[in-house]
Design a protein around this motif. Structure first.
Motif, PDB file in Angstrom:
ATOM      1  N   GLN A   1       0.839  -1.182   0.000  1.00 21.46           N
ATOM      2  CA  GLN A   1       0.000   0.000   0.000  1.00 21.46           C
ATOM      3  C   GLN A   1       0.882   1.244   0.000  1.00 21.46           C
ATOM      4  N   ALA A   2       2.031   1.167   0.654  1.00 20.70           N
ATOM      5  CA  ALA A   2       2.967   2.295   0.683  1.00 20.70           C
ATOM      6  C   ALA A   2       3.457   2.630  -0.722  1.00 20.70           C
TER       7      ALA A   2
ATOM      8  N   LEU B   1       1.792   2.213  -3.560  1.00 14.69           N
ATOM      9  CA  LEU B   1       0.693   2.889  -4.244  1.00 14.69           C
ATOM     10  C   LEU B   1       0.519   4.311  -3.724  1.00 14.69           C
ATOM     11  N   GLU B   2       0.593   4.495  -2.416  1.00 12.23           N
ATOM     12  CA  GLU B   2       0.463   5.831  -1.836  1.00 12.23           C
ATOM     13  C   GLU B   2       1.573   6.761  -2.325  1.00 12.23           C
ATOM     14  N   LYS B   3       2.782   6.224  -2.469  1.00 12.07           N
ATOM     15  CA  LYS B   3       3.905   7.018  -2.951  1.00 12.07           C
ATOM     16  C   LYS B   3       3.671   7.482  -4.391  1.00 12.07           C
TER      17      LYS B   3
ATOM     18  N   LEU C   1       0.727   7.846  -5.938  1.00 15.99           N
ATOM     19  CA  LEU C   1      -0.364   8.816  -5.963  1.00 15.99           C
ATOM     20  C   LEU C   1       0.069  10.167  -5.402  1.00 15.99           C
ATOM     21  N   ARG C   2       0.834  10.170  -4.332  1.00 13.18           N
ATOM     22  CA  ARG C   2       1.322  11.423  -3.750  1.00 13.18           C
ATOM     23  C   ARG C   2       2.224  12.163  -4.735  1.00 13.18           C
TER      24      ARG C   2
END
Length: 57
Positions: free
Chosen positions: A9-10, A12-14, A16-17
């Motif tokens: 998940q990290a 994917l979050e990276k 998107l951010r």
């Protein structure tokens, strides 16, 4: 059958951010069977009213 690579998940979050910080609106996110992440972005959003003005007149 191939080996499945996991994504976190990290990860994917990276992604998107980073796209948001670049001012790119994310329109599609796909996670492939091997764990690859594909992100499609739409046109950049105008930063302010002046950027939204059509100067081609």
């Amino acid at each position: 059958m191939g080996v499945r690579t996991k994504f976190s998940q990290a990860d994917l979050e990276k992604v998107l951010r980073t796209t948001r910080e670049a001012g790119l609106p994310v329109t599609v996110v796909r996670i492939g069977p091997q764990g690859e992440i594909e992100v499609r972005c739409g046109p950049q959003e105008p930063a302010d009213e002046f950027d939204a003005t059509d100067m081609r007149r």
